[in-house]
Design an enzyme around this catalytic site. Structure first.
Site, PDB file in Angstrom:
ATOM      1  N   ILE A  12       0.849  -1.204   0.000  1.00  0.00           N
ATOM      2  CA  ILE A  12       0.000   0.000   0.000  1.00  0.00           C
ATOM      3  C   ILE A  12       0.880   1.248   0.000  1.00  0.00           C
ATOM      4  CG2 ILE A  12      -1.919   1.183   1.153  1.00  0.00           C
ATOM      5  CD1 ILE A  12      -2.558  -1.534   2.540  1.00  0.00           C
ATOM      6  N   ASN A  32      12.505  -1.023   6.635  1.00  0.00           N
ATOM      7  CA  ASN A  32      13.613  -1.941   6.926  1.00  0.00           C
ATOM      8  C   ASN A  32      13.621  -3.122   5.949  1.00  0.00           C
ATOM      9  OD1 ASN A  32      11.469  -3.454   7.801  1.00  0.00           O
ATOM     10  ND2 ASN A  32      12.277  -3.885   9.847  1.00  0.00           N
ATOM     11  N   SER A 124      -7.155  -1.133  10.473  1.00  0.00           N
ATOM     12  CA  SER A 124      -7.696  -2.229   9.669  1.00  0.00           C
ATOM     13  C   SER A 124      -9.119  -2.545  10.123  1.00  0.00           C
ATOM     14  CB  SER A 124      -6.813  -3.454   9.877  1.00  0.00           C
ATOM     15  OG  SER A 124      -7.457  -4.615   9.405  1.00  0.00           O
ATOM     16  N   TYR A 148      -2.276  -9.769  15.784  1.00  0.00           N
ATOM     17  CA  TYR A 148      -2.112  -8.692  14.799  1.00  0.00           C
ATOM     18  C   TYR A 148      -3.186  -7.625  15.000  1.00  0.00           C
ATOM     19  CZ  TYR A 148      -2.991  -6.225  10.428  1.00  0.00           C
ATOM     20  OH  TYR A 148      -3.253  -5.244   9.505  1.00  0.00           O
ATOM     21  N   LYS A 152      -3.220  -3.396  16.257  1.00  0.00           N
ATOM     22  CA  LYS A 152      -3.904  -2.255  15.616  1.00  0.00           C
ATOM     23  C   LYS A 152      -4.800  -1.536  16.632  1.00  0.00           C
ATOM     24  CE  LYS A 152      -2.227  -2.639  11.501  1.00  0.00           C
ATOM     25  NZ  LYS A 152      -1.216  -1.688  11.073  1.00  0.00           N
ATOM     26  N   TYR A 176      -8.758   0.149   6.884  1.00  0.00           N
ATOM     27  CA  TYR A 176      -8.880  -0.381   5.521  1.00  0.00           C
ATOM     28  C   TYR A 176      -9.670  -1.668   5.536  1.00  0.00           C
ATOM     29  CZ  TYR A 176      -4.214   1.909   5.256  1.00  0.00           C
ATOM     30  OH  TYR A 176      -3.136   2.729   5.348  1.00  0.00           O
ATOM     31  N   ASN A 178     -10.440  -4.678   2.371  1.00  0.00           N
ATOM     32  CA  ASN A 178      -9.477  -5.606   1.755  1.00  0.00           C
ATOM     33  C   ASN A 178      -8.836  -5.016   0.498  1.00  0.00           C
ATOM     34  OD1 ASN A 178     -11.199  -7.167   3.576  1.00  0.00           O
ATOM     35  ND2 ASN A 178     -10.196  -8.955   2.735  1.00  0.00           N
ATOM     36  N   ARG A 230     -16.349 -10.182   1.417  1.00  0.00           N
ATOM     37  CA  ARG A 230     -15.477  -9.106   1.884  1.00  0.00           C
ATOM     38  C   ARG A 230     -15.659  -7.862   1.013  1.00  0.00           C
ATOM     39  NH1 ARG A 230     -15.215 -12.480   5.079  1.00  0.00           N
ATOM     40  NH2 ARG A 230     -13.418 -13.426   6.132  1.00  0.00           N
ATOM     41  N   GLY A 293     -11.011 -18.806  12.541  1.00  0.00           N
ATOM     42  CA  GLY A 293     -10.908 -17.356  12.765  1.00  0.00           C
ATOM     43  C   GLY A 293     -11.601 -16.520  11.698  1.00  0.00           C
TER      44      GLY A 293
HETATM   45  P1  NAD Z   1       3.501  -4.526   3.548  1.00  0.00           P
HETATM   46  O1  NAD Z   1       4.070  -5.615   4.404  1.00  0.00           O
HETATM   47  O2  NAD Z   1       3.567  -4.690   2.085  1.00  0.00           O
HETATM   48  O3  NAD Z   1       4.184  -3.132   3.939  1.00  0.00           O
HETATM   49  C1  NAD Z   1       4.626  -2.846   5.246  1.00  0.00           C
HETATM   50  C2  NAD Z   1       6.044  -2.319   5.144  1.00  0.00           C
HETATM   51  O4  NAD Z   1       6.530  -2.007   6.454  1.00  0.00           O
HETATM   52  C3  NAD Z   1       7.031  -3.326   4.543  1.00  0.00           C
HETATM   53  O5  NAD Z   1       7.728  -2.709   3.473  1.00  0.00           O
HETATM   54  C4  NAD Z   1       7.963  -3.672   5.697  1.00  0.00           C
HETATM   55  O6  NAD Z   1       9.274  -3.958   5.249  1.00  0.00           O
HETATM   56  C5  NAD Z   1       7.887  -2.403   6.532  1.00  0.00           C
HETATM   57  N1  NAD Z   1       8.206  -2.570   7.966  1.00  0.00           N
HETATM   58  C6  NAD Z   1       7.688  -3.478   8.834  1.00  0.00           C
HETATM   59  N2  NAD Z   1       8.217  -3.305  10.054  1.00  0.00           N
HETATM   60  C7  NAD Z   1       9.087  -2.265   9.966  1.00  0.00           C
HETATM   61  C8  NAD Z   1       9.951  -1.612  10.894  1.00  0.00           C
HETATM   62  N3  NAD Z   1      10.050  -2.022  12.162  1.00  0.00           N
HETATM   63  N4  NAD Z   1      10.702  -0.576  10.461  1.00  0.00           N
HETATM   64  C9  NAD Z   1      10.638  -0.157   9.173  1.00  0.00           C
HETATM   65  N5  NAD Z   1       9.851  -0.738   8.253  1.00  0.00           N
HETATM   66  C10 NAD Z   1       9.079  -1.780   8.649  1.00  0.00           C
HETATM   67  O7  NAD Z   1       1.991  -4.307   4.028  1.00  0.00           O
HETATM   68  P2  NAD Z   1       0.818  -3.474   3.323  1.00  0.00           P
HETATM   69  O8  NAD Z   1      -0.167  -4.451   2.803  1.00  0.00           O
HETATM   70  O9  NAD Z   1       1.362  -2.439   2.435  1.00  0.00           O
HETATM   71  O10 NAD Z   1       0.166  -2.823   4.612  1.00  0.00           O
HETATM   72  C11 NAD Z   1       0.534  -1.534   5.072  1.00  0.00           C
HETATM   73  C12 NAD Z   1      -0.151  -1.265   6.400  1.00  0.00           C
HETATM   74  O11 NAD Z   1      -1.569  -1.399   6.242  1.00  0.00           O
HETATM   75  C13 NAD Z   1       0.234  -2.252   7.503  1.00  0.00           C
HETATM   76  O12 NAD Z   1       0.338  -1.547   8.716  1.00  0.00           O
HETATM   77  C14 NAD Z   1      -0.937  -3.207   7.538  1.00  0.00           C
HETATM   78  O13 NAD Z   1      -1.095  -3.786   8.820  1.00  0.00           O
HETATM   79  C15 NAD Z   1      -2.097  -2.298   7.189  1.00  0.00           C
HETATM   80  N6  NAD Z   1      -3.232  -3.012   6.583  1.00  0.00           N
HETATM   81  C16 NAD Z   1      -3.015  -3.831   5.510  1.00  0.00           C
HETATM   82  C17 NAD Z   1      -4.093  -4.536   4.967  1.00  0.00           C
HETATM   83  C18 NAD Z   1      -3.879  -5.472   3.809  1.00  0.00           C
HETATM   84  O14 NAD Z   1      -4.715  -6.354   3.602  1.00  0.00           O
HETATM   85  N7  NAD Z   1      -2.825  -5.316   3.007  1.00  0.00           N
HETATM   86  C19 NAD Z   1      -5.381  -4.387   5.499  1.00  0.00           C
HETATM   87  C20 NAD Z   1      -5.570  -3.530   6.582  1.00  0.00           C
HETATM   88  C21 NAD Z   1      -4.475  -2.834   7.118  1.00  0.00           C
HETATM   89  N1  UFG Z   2     -10.018 -17.254   1.151  1.00  0.00           N
HETATM   90  C1  UFG Z   2     -10.108 -18.503   0.548  1.00  0.00           C
HETATM   91  N2  UFG Z   2      -8.960 -19.105   0.136  1.00  0.00           N
HETATM   92  C2  UFG Z   2      -7.724 -18.548   0.312  1.00  0.00           C
HETATM   93  C3  UFG Z   2      -7.646 -17.267   0.931  1.00  0.00           C
HETATM   94  C4  UFG Z   2      -8.808 -16.658   1.345  1.00  0.00           C
HETATM   95  O1  UFG Z   2     -11.197 -19.046   0.394  1.00  0.00           O
HETATM   96  O2  UFG Z   2      -6.711 -19.164  -0.060  1.00  0.00           O
HETATM   97  C5  UFG Z   2     -11.259 -16.564   1.569  1.00  0.00           C
HETATM   98  C6  UFG Z   2     -11.336 -16.318   3.055  1.00  0.00           C
HETATM   99  O3  UFG Z   2     -11.895 -17.416   3.708  1.00  0.00           O
HETATM  100  C7  UFG Z   2     -12.208 -15.054   3.110  1.00  0.00           C
HETATM  101  C8  UFG Z   2     -11.847 -14.302   1.839  1.00  0.00           C
HETATM  102  O4  UFG Z   2     -11.273 -15.283   0.969  1.00  0.00           O
HETATM  103  O5  UFG Z   2     -13.558 -15.409   3.061  1.00  0.00           O
HETATM  104  C9  UFG Z   2     -10.835 -13.183   2.053  1.00  0.00           C
HETATM  105  O6  UFG Z   2      -9.703 -13.698   2.743  1.00  0.00           O
HETATM  106  P1  UFG Z   2      -8.344 -12.856   2.880  1.00  0.00           P
HETATM  107  O7  UFG Z   2      -7.376 -13.719   3.610  1.00  0.00           O
HETATM  108  O8  UFG Z   2      -7.930 -12.335   1.562  1.00  0.00           O
HETATM  109  O9  UFG Z   2      -8.780 -11.596   3.740  1.00  0.00           O
HETATM  110  P2  UFG Z   2      -9.394 -11.485   5.210  1.00  0.00           P
HETATM  111  O10 UFG Z   2     -10.647 -10.700   5.101  1.00  0.00           O
HETATM  112  O11 UFG Z   2      -9.470 -12.802   5.867  1.00  0.00           O
HETATM  113  O12 UFG Z   2      -8.280 -10.649   5.981  1.00  0.00           O
HETATM  114  C10 UFG Z   2      -7.731  -9.455   5.399  1.00  0.00           C
HETATM  115  C11 UFG Z   2      -6.310  -9.252   5.936  1.00  0.00           C
HETATM  116  C12 UFG Z   2      -6.367  -8.949   7.406  1.00  0.00           C
HETATM  117  C13 UFG Z   2      -7.257  -7.762   7.635  1.00  0.00           C
HETATM  118  C14 UFG Z   2      -8.637  -8.032   7.081  1.00  0.00           C
HETATM  119  C15 UFG Z   2      -9.533  -6.832   7.244  1.00  0.00           C
HETATM  120  O13 UFG Z   2      -5.533 -10.404   5.725  1.00  0.00           O
HETATM  121  O14 UFG Z   2      -5.076  -8.598   7.845  1.00  0.00           O
HETATM  122  O15 UFG Z   2      -8.521  -8.350   5.688  1.00  0.00           O
HETATM  123  O16 UFG Z   2      -8.925  -5.700   6.688  1.00  0.00           O
HETATM  124  F1  UFG Z   2      -7.353  -7.571   8.958  1.00  0.00           F
END
Ligand code: NAD
Ligand code: UFG
Length: 336
Positions: A12, A32, A124, A148, A152, A176, A178, A230, A293
């Protein structure tokens, strides 16, 4: 305006860097690279034709992290850095608490010390746990169900306390739903380590031939076709939401909270169909047991972000699948 983007090399973060640079913000990235590659930032520079400074620093490393604040005059921070794998957080909870909490505590300590008063935080939808009301409004009960999610929720509470004590401080908690999809150029996208946990990276790796078969986790939920529902949101829409949040912080609102979602739910089977249409590839899948979960349905009530930020998601599921496929087929091995 100079924005420090933490975790800017990630999925993101990299997309948000592009949108910030397109809007002529100056940026600095700290990462990092624990879950990302420098190549993503090279591509951000290529897409935007702009340069910026990158600090390869762990935000838990107090001295080296502070040096960034000593060297740079920062106006605001978008804080993406963190570990995010739900399953891993259950196996190694301390690593999640240490990394996500200490990095954030260091960040806000330095923001206070160096007078940087505007922070956008990546929260999240996971903070809603198994929601009582759908679509989920920001006022819904908070209840994280894994380490996790608890990081948050704890960070949200720390920031709330910090804002009570520091009246000049402004925070936008962005919850956020998904995020999926990729930049139109196909140059940046989601590049998970190892076997993906999330649905879209899994489907796209099946489509490109890296994985054999998608496992659909349960078809006996109380949803349109029994599979999990979702609120998938295009990562570029999400990135643009951050810019609206920065603009909001400049009006000195204190702490504000917004859902960033589309308000629409899509089931796993509907997503498979949409991806097949976008890619022209048949997705091999089988129905297996529910994933522990998981919840049945989760989608946002996004009206608050629309009325207060003037932000709303523009891309639909077809766009998201087309852009995911464009990234995956051009980069079958991600940034490697
Ligand atoms: P990502 O893992 O691609 O990006 C996170 C970045 O943070 C990585 O580049 C990682 O190297 C860096 N990082 C982690 N710990 C660090 C530290 N101690 N110091 C410096 N850098 C560090 O994840 P993303 O999908 O881009 O998500 C970004 C943020 O959004 C995260 O906080 C995640 O929890 C949150 N979020 C993501 C989702 C999702 O589904 N992708 C959904 C809801 C919230
Ligand atoms: N799913 C499958 N097969 C897979 C992966 C996922 O059937 O291999 C299904 C899951 O059961 C769910 C849906 O697809 O019904 C979405 O699953 P994701 O794992 O893609 O996403 P989640 O909603 O479970 O979780 C994501 C992030 C979490 C975040 C949450 C809400 O992984 O970190 O969205 O933002 F907290």
């Amino acid at each position: 305006m100079k924005i420090l983007v933490t975790g800017g090399a990630g999925y993101i973060g990299s997309h948000t860097c592009v949108e910030l640079l397109n809007k002529d913000y100056e940026i600095i990235v700290v990462d990092n690279f624990s879950n990302s590659k420098m190549e993503s930032l090279n591509r951000v520079k290529e897409i935007t034709n702009k340069d910026f400074k990158i600090y390869n620093v762990d935000m838990c490393d107090y001295e080296n992290f502070e040096k960034i604040f000593i060297n740079e005059k920062i106006d605001g921070v978008i804080h993406f850095a963190g570990l995010k794998a739900v399953g891993e957080s259950v196996s190694i909870p301390l690593k999640y608490y240490q990394n996500n909490l200490i990095s954030t505590l260091n960040l806000i300590e330095f923001m206070k010390k160096y007078n940087v008063n505007n922070l956008v935080f990546s929260s999240s939808a996971t903070v809603y746990g198994d929601p009582e009301i759908i679509p989920i409004p920001e006022t819904a009960k908070l209840n994280a169900t894994n380490p996790y999610g608890r990081t948050k929720l704890m960070i949200e509470e720390i920031l709330r306390d910090f804002c009570v004590a520091n009246k000049d401080f402004n925070v936008a908690l962005l919850r956020y739903f998904n995020p999926i999809g990729a930049h139109k150029s196909g140059k940046i996208g989601e590049d998970p380590n190892g076997i993906p946990n999330n649905l879209l990276p899994y489907i796209s790796q099946v489509a490109v031939g890296k994985l054999k078969k998608l496992r659909v986790f349960g078809n006996d939920y109380d949803t349109v076709d029994g599979t999990g529902v979702r609120d998938y949101i295009h990562v570029v829409d999400l990135a643009l939401g951050h810019i609206k949040a920065i603009e909001k912080l400049l009006t000195n609102p204190g702490l504000v909270t917004y859902n960033l979602g589309t308000g629409n739910g899509t089931s796993v089977l509907e997503m498979i169909k949409a991806f097949e249409k976008a890619s022209g590839v048949k997705i091999n899948y089988e129905i297996v047991d529910r994933r522990p979960g998981d919840i049945a349905s989760c989608y946002a009530d996004p009206t608050k972000a629309k009325s207060e930020l003037n932000w709303e998601a523009k891309y639909n599921i077809d766009d998201m699948c087309i852009d995911t496929w464009n990234w995956q087929k051009n980069n079958p091995n991600g940034y490697n």
